[in-house]
Structure formats: structure tokens, C-alpha cells
Design a protein around this motif. Structure first.
Motif, PDB file in Angstrom:
ATOM      1  N   ILE A   1       2.259  14.631 -13.683  1.00 27.21           N
ATOM      2  CA  ILE A   1       1.400  14.715 -14.715  1.00 27.21           C
ATOM      3  C   ILE A   1       0.641  16.185 -14.504  1.00 27.21           C
ATOM      4  CG2 ILE A   1      -0.614  13.523 -13.450  1.00 27.21           C
ATOM      5  CD1 ILE A   1      -0.951  12.130 -16.246  1.00 27.21           C
ATOM      6  N   TYR A   2       0.835  16.736 -13.363  1.00 28.49           N
ATOM      7  CA  TYR A   2       0.061  17.851 -13.055  1.00 28.49           C
ATOM      8  C   TYR A   2       0.098  18.913 -14.307  1.00 28.49           C
ATOM      9  CZ  TYR A   2      -1.714  22.008 -11.190  1.00 28.49           C
ATOM     10  OH  TYR A   2      -2.413  23.314 -11.181  1.00 28.49           O
ATOM     11  N   PRO A   3       1.332  19.381 -14.752  1.00 26.33           N
ATOM     12  CA  PRO A   3       1.500  20.235 -15.734  1.00 26.33           C
ATOM     13  C   PRO A   3       0.774  20.031 -17.039  1.00 26.33           C
ATOM     14  CG  PRO A   3       3.521  19.796 -14.893  1.00 26.33           C
ATOM     15  CD  PRO A   3       2.699  18.841 -14.367  1.00 26.33           C
ATOM     16  N   ILE A   4       0.487  18.562 -17.204  1.00 27.39           N
ATOM     17  CA  ILE A   4      -0.182  18.183 -18.446  1.00 27.39           C
ATOM     18  C   ILE A   4      -1.881  18.252 -17.898  1.00 27.39           C
ATOM     19  CG2 ILE A   4      -0.467  16.352 -19.988  1.00 27.39           C
ATOM     20  CD1 ILE A   4       2.274  15.451 -19.342  1.00 27.39           C
ATOM     21  N   SER A   5      -2.188  17.359 -17.028  1.00 30.43           N
ATOM     22  CA  SER A   5      -3.657  17.298 -16.812  1.00 30.43           C
ATOM     23  C   SER A   5      -3.729  17.467 -15.053  1.00 30.43           C
ATOM     24  CB  SER A   5      -3.995  15.947 -17.144  1.00 30.43           C
ATOM     25  OG  SER A   5      -5.538  15.725 -16.755  1.00 30.43           O
ATOM     26  N   ALA A   6      -4.478  18.604 -14.738  1.00 28.76           N
ATOM     27  CA  ALA A   6      -4.585  18.701 -13.498  1.00 28.76           C
ATOM     28  C   ALA A   6      -5.670  17.787 -12.767  1.00 28.76           C
ATOM     29  CB  ALA A   6      -5.123  20.180 -13.112  1.00 28.76           C
ATOM     30  N   GLY A   7      -6.733  17.444 -13.691  1.00 27.50           N
ATOM     31  CA  GLY A   7      -7.909  16.520 -13.423  1.00 27.50           C
ATOM     32  C   GLY A   7      -7.263  15.210 -13.051  1.00 27.50           C
ATOM     33  N   ALA A   8      -6.438  14.569 -13.794  1.00 26.86           N
ATOM     34  CA  ALA A   8      -5.650  13.519 -13.707  1.00 26.86           C
ATOM     35  C   ALA A   8      -4.833  13.381 -12.148  1.00 26.86           C
ATOM     36  CB  ALA A   8      -4.783  13.039 -14.754  1.00 26.86           C
ATOM     37  N   ALA A   9      -4.157  14.450 -12.071  1.00 25.03           N
ATOM     38  CA  ALA A   9      -3.570  14.506 -10.700  1.00 25.03           C
ATOM     39  C   ALA A   9      -4.334  14.384  -9.567  1.00 25.03           C
ATOM     40  CB  ALA A   9      -2.550  15.798 -10.659  1.00 25.03           C
TER      41      ALA A   9
ATOM     42  N   TYR B   1      -7.292  13.068  -9.495  1.00 26.25           N
ATOM     43  CA  TYR B   1      -7.686  11.886  -9.304  1.00 26.25           C
ATOM     44  C   TYR B   1      -6.722  10.953  -8.514  1.00 26.25           C
ATOM     45  CZ  TYR B   1      -9.134   6.994 -10.670  1.00 26.25           C
ATOM     46  OH  TYR B   1      -9.523   5.789 -10.512  1.00 26.25           O
ATOM     47  N   TYR B   2      -5.429  10.889  -8.992  1.00 24.81           N
ATOM     48  CA  TYR B   2      -4.093  10.147  -8.247  1.00 24.81           C
ATOM     49  C   TYR B   2      -4.212  10.674  -6.814  1.00 24.81           C
ATOM     50  CZ  TYR B   2      -2.476   8.798 -13.108  1.00 24.81           C
ATOM     51  OH  TYR B   2      -2.349   8.460 -14.220  1.00 24.81           O
ATOM     52  N   VAL B   3      -4.287  11.750  -6.539  1.00 22.57           N
ATOM     53  CA  VAL B   3      -4.285  12.023  -5.138  1.00 22.57           C
ATOM     54  C   VAL B   3      -5.586  11.755  -4.195  1.00 22.57           C
ATOM     55  CG1 VAL B   3      -4.194  14.140  -3.435  1.00 22.57           C
ATOM     56  CG2 VAL B   3      -2.842  14.166  -5.495  1.00 22.57           C
ATOM     57  N   ARG B   4      -6.536  11.684  -4.883  1.00 24.56           N
ATOM     58  CA  ARG B   4      -7.854  11.109  -4.236  1.00 24.56           C
ATOM     59  C   ARG B   4      -7.848   9.561  -4.062  1.00 24.56           C
ATOM     60  NH1 ARG B   4     -11.852  13.255  -7.915  1.00 24.56           N
ATOM     61  NH2 ARG B   4     -11.346  15.156  -7.104  1.00 24.56           N
ATOM     62  N   THR B   5      -7.173   8.750  -5.077  1.00 21.05           N
ATOM     63  CA  THR B   5      -6.907   7.633  -4.868  1.00 21.05           C
ATOM     64  C   THR B   5      -6.067   7.321  -3.831  1.00 21.05           C
ATOM     65  OG1 THR B   5      -7.448   7.232  -7.299  1.00 21.05           O
ATOM     66  CG2 THR B   5      -6.354   5.262  -5.936  1.00 21.05           C
ATOM     67  N   MET B   6      -5.029   7.965  -3.743  1.00 18.65           N
ATOM     68  CA  MET B   6      -4.017   7.849  -2.725  1.00 18.65           C
ATOM     69  C   MET B   6      -4.595   8.003  -1.290  1.00 18.65           C
ATOM     70  SD  MET B   6      -0.547   9.966  -1.968  1.00 18.65           S
ATOM     71  CE  MET B   6      -1.381  11.271  -1.537  1.00 18.65           C
ATOM     72  N   ARG B   7      -5.589   9.106  -1.066  1.00 18.85           N
ATOM     73  CA  ARG B   7      -6.032   9.256  -0.054  1.00 18.85           C
ATOM     74  C   ARG B   7      -6.977   8.256   0.364  1.00 18.85           C
ATOM     75  NH1 ARG B   7      -7.402  15.456   1.017  1.00 18.85           N
ATOM     76  NH2 ARG B   7      -5.201  16.040   1.715  1.00 18.85           N
TER      77      ARG B   7
ATOM     78  N   ALA C   1       0.977  -1.111   0.151  1.00 16.35           N
ATOM     79  CA  ALA C   1       0.155   0.064   0.024  1.00 16.35           C
ATOM     80  C   ALA C   1       0.777   1.313  -0.091  1.00 16.35           C
ATOM     81  CB  ALA C   1      -0.988   0.056   1.014  1.00 16.35           C
ATOM     82  N   PHE C   2       1.972   1.317   0.833  1.00 15.23           N
ATOM     83  CA  PHE C   2       2.888   2.558   0.931  1.00 15.23           C
ATOM     84  C   PHE C   2       3.627   2.700  -0.572  1.00 15.23           C
ATOM     85  CE2 PHE C   2       2.724   2.012   5.647  1.00 15.23           C
ATOM     86  CZ  PHE C   2       2.423   3.349   5.766  1.00 15.23           C
ATOM     87  N   GLN C   3       3.610   1.371  -1.266  1.00 14.20           N
ATOM     88  CA  GLN C   3       4.747   1.606  -2.460  1.00 14.20           C
ATOM     89  C   GLN C   3       3.450   2.246  -3.431  1.00 14.20           C
ATOM     90  OE1 GLN C   3       5.913  -2.295  -3.598  1.00 14.20           O
ATOM     91  NE2 GLN C   3       7.845  -1.925  -2.248  1.00 14.20           N
ATOM     92  N   ARG C   4       2.294   1.831  -3.494  1.00 16.38           N
ATOM     93  CA  ARG C   4       1.214   2.294  -4.525  1.00 16.38           C
ATOM     94  C   ARG C   4       0.898   3.782  -3.993  1.00 16.38           C
ATOM     95  NH1 ARG C   4      -5.005   0.714  -5.499  1.00 16.38           N
ATOM     96  NH2 ARG C   4      -5.146   1.686  -7.357  1.00 16.38           N
ATOM     97  N   MET C   5       0.768   3.989  -3.152  1.00 11.69           N
ATOM     98  CA  MET C   5       0.774   5.516  -2.581  1.00 11.69           C
ATOM     99  C   MET C   5       1.703   6.198  -2.803  1.00 11.69           C
ATOM    100  SD  MET C   5      -1.087   4.969   1.015  1.00 11.69           S
ATOM    101  CE  MET C   5      -0.383   6.385   1.978  1.00 11.69           C
ATOM    102  N   ASN C   6       2.987   6.048  -2.871  1.00 14.01           N
ATOM    103  CA  ASN C   6       3.979   6.604  -3.191  1.00 14.01           C
ATOM    104  C   ASN C   6       4.162   6.824  -4.893  1.00 14.01           C
ATOM    105  OD1 ASN C   6       6.613   7.814  -3.246  1.00 14.01           O
ATOM    106  ND2 ASN C   6       7.768   6.007  -3.184  1.00 14.01           N
ATOM    107  N   PHE C   7       3.977   5.841  -5.526  1.00  7.30           N
ATOM    108  CA  PHE C   7       3.837   6.018  -6.838  1.00  7.30           C
ATOM    109  C   PHE C   7       2.581   6.849  -7.334  1.00  7.30           C
ATOM    110  CE2 PHE C   7       1.734   4.505 -10.675  1.00  7.30           C
ATOM    111  CZ  PHE C   7       2.409   4.672 -11.503  1.00  7.30           C
ATOM    112  N   LEU C   8       1.636   6.735  -6.526  1.00  7.99           N
ATOM    113  CA  LEU C   8       0.403   7.798  -7.189  1.00  7.99           C
ATOM    114  C   LEU C   8       0.789   9.301  -6.707  1.00  7.99           C
ATOM    115  CD1 LEU C   8      -2.583   5.946  -5.593  1.00  7.99           C
ATOM    116  CD2 LEU C   8      -2.063   6.262  -8.071  1.00  7.99           C
ATOM    117  N   PHE C   9       1.797   9.488  -5.680  1.00  9.57           N
ATOM    118  CA  PHE C   9       1.983  10.664  -5.265  1.00  9.57           C
ATOM    119  C   PHE C   9       2.854  11.397  -6.236  1.00  9.57           C
ATOM    120  CE2 PHE C   9       4.547  13.939  -2.939  1.00  9.57           C
ATOM    121  CZ  PHE C   9       3.354  14.784  -2.685  1.00  9.57           C
ATOM    122  N   GLN C  10       4.057  10.602  -6.600  1.00  4.67           N
ATOM    123  CA  GLN C  10       4.889  11.070  -7.725  1.00  4.67           C
ATOM    124  C   GLN C  10       4.440  11.085  -9.145  1.00  4.67           C
ATOM    125  OE1 GLN C  10       8.135   7.862  -7.576  1.00  4.67           O
ATOM    126  NE2 GLN C  10       8.805   8.686  -5.671  1.00  4.67           N
ATOM    127  N   ALA C  11       3.333  10.071  -9.490  1.00  5.36           N
ATOM    128  CA  ALA C  11       2.421  10.177 -10.766  1.00  5.36           C
ATOM    129  C   ALA C  11       1.975  11.493 -10.865  1.00  5.36           C
ATOM    130  CB  ALA C  11       1.798   9.107 -10.843  1.00  5.36           C
TER     131      ALA C  11
END
Length: 142
Positions: A49-57, A59-65, A35-45
Motif C-alpha cells: 500500500i506504500y505507493p498509494i498511501s504512505a500514511g496507511a503504510a 500505521y501498519y508498521v506502527r501496529t506491527m511494532r 501474532a507472527f502471522q498478523r505481523m507478517n501480514f501487516l508488513f506485506q500490506a
């Protein structure tokens, strides 16, 4: 004589209990490593990706939470400080957030999310040397 034997047995039992507690702690750490590895990956992703798509970023943060909430895991304070609580956007100073310093009896850092106008306040400590310098400056001003 019996007391000494009982004391030795109690000491041996305490040592074995300590070892089992240490093993349990290691087991708990390893239990959620995926779980920690996945959360770390989602935070880095989200950051990449934030400069390209704020909505996707978001989504990743919401999933991590959600992962942290379901498994009752705590996010690191540095990660919490870079995420908006209200809209789950990444707080980048100057782009998605405004950072201000508030001075007074208690110094604070105030971060404002520019998407939803939510505020985050963090207390900061003034080192003792700064207080001494301020007192000296007051004496000279008068």
C-alpha cells in the motif's frame, strides 16, 4: 551396585527432562504463531500500500511494532533494516531513503530516511581476498 542404579535413574531423568524441554520450546513457538502471522501480514500490506498511501503504510508498521512490543517478540533483522526507527516509514532505496557506503578502517552502509533524516549504520565485512588485493595494489603504486 546402588551407585549404578542411581546413575541409570539419573540418566533416565535427564532424558525425560530433555524431552520436556523440547516440548516446551515447541509450545513457545506455537504460542505466538497468530501474532507472527498478523505481523507478517501487516508488513506485506505496508509494502503493497506504500505507493498509494504512505500514511496507511506507517500505521501498519506502527501496529506491527506494537504487537511485537506487547508480546515481547523480536523482529527479524531484515525487517528492522527496512523500517525507520523514528518515523515508522518503510525505507525504499532511492524513494524514501538514501543508501551510502562509507569506507575506512570499518566499512559501513549508511541508510538515511528522507522523511525524518534519521540514520541507520550497518557494519560490513571486507572479505580477506579483497584485503590481499588492496595490499598488492599498494605495492605496485609505490
Amino acid at each position: 551396585m546402588e551407585k549404578q542404579i542411581n546413575n541409570k535413574q539419573n540418566k533416565n531423568n535427564n532424558k525425560s527432562n530433555n524431552k520436556s524441554n523440547k516440548n516446551n520450546n515447541k509450545h513457545l513457538r506455537l504460542q505466538h504463531s497468530d501474532a507472527f502471522q498478523r505481523m507478517n501480514f501487516l508488513f506485506q500490506a505496508a509494502h503493497t500500500i506504500y505507493p498509494i498511501s504512505a500514511g496507511a503504510a506507517r500505521y501498519y508498521v506502527r501496529t506491527m511494532r506494537r504487537i511485537a512490543e506487547k508480546l515481547v517478540l523480536r523482529l527479524d533483522t531484515e525487517i528492522k533494516q527496512t523500517i525507520c526507527k523514528r518515523c515508522d516509514s518503510i525505507l525504499v532505496p532511492g524513494i524514501t531513503s538514501r543508501v551510502r557506503l562509507q569506507k575506512g578502517n570499518v566499512s559501513r552502509i549508511i541508510i538515511t530516511c528522507l522523511n525524518c533524516q534519521a540514520l541507520k549504520r550497518f557494519h560490513t565485512k571486507i572479505p580477506k581476498t579483497d584485503k590481499k588485493i588492496k595490499k598488492k595494489n599498494r605495492k605496485y603504486r609505490q
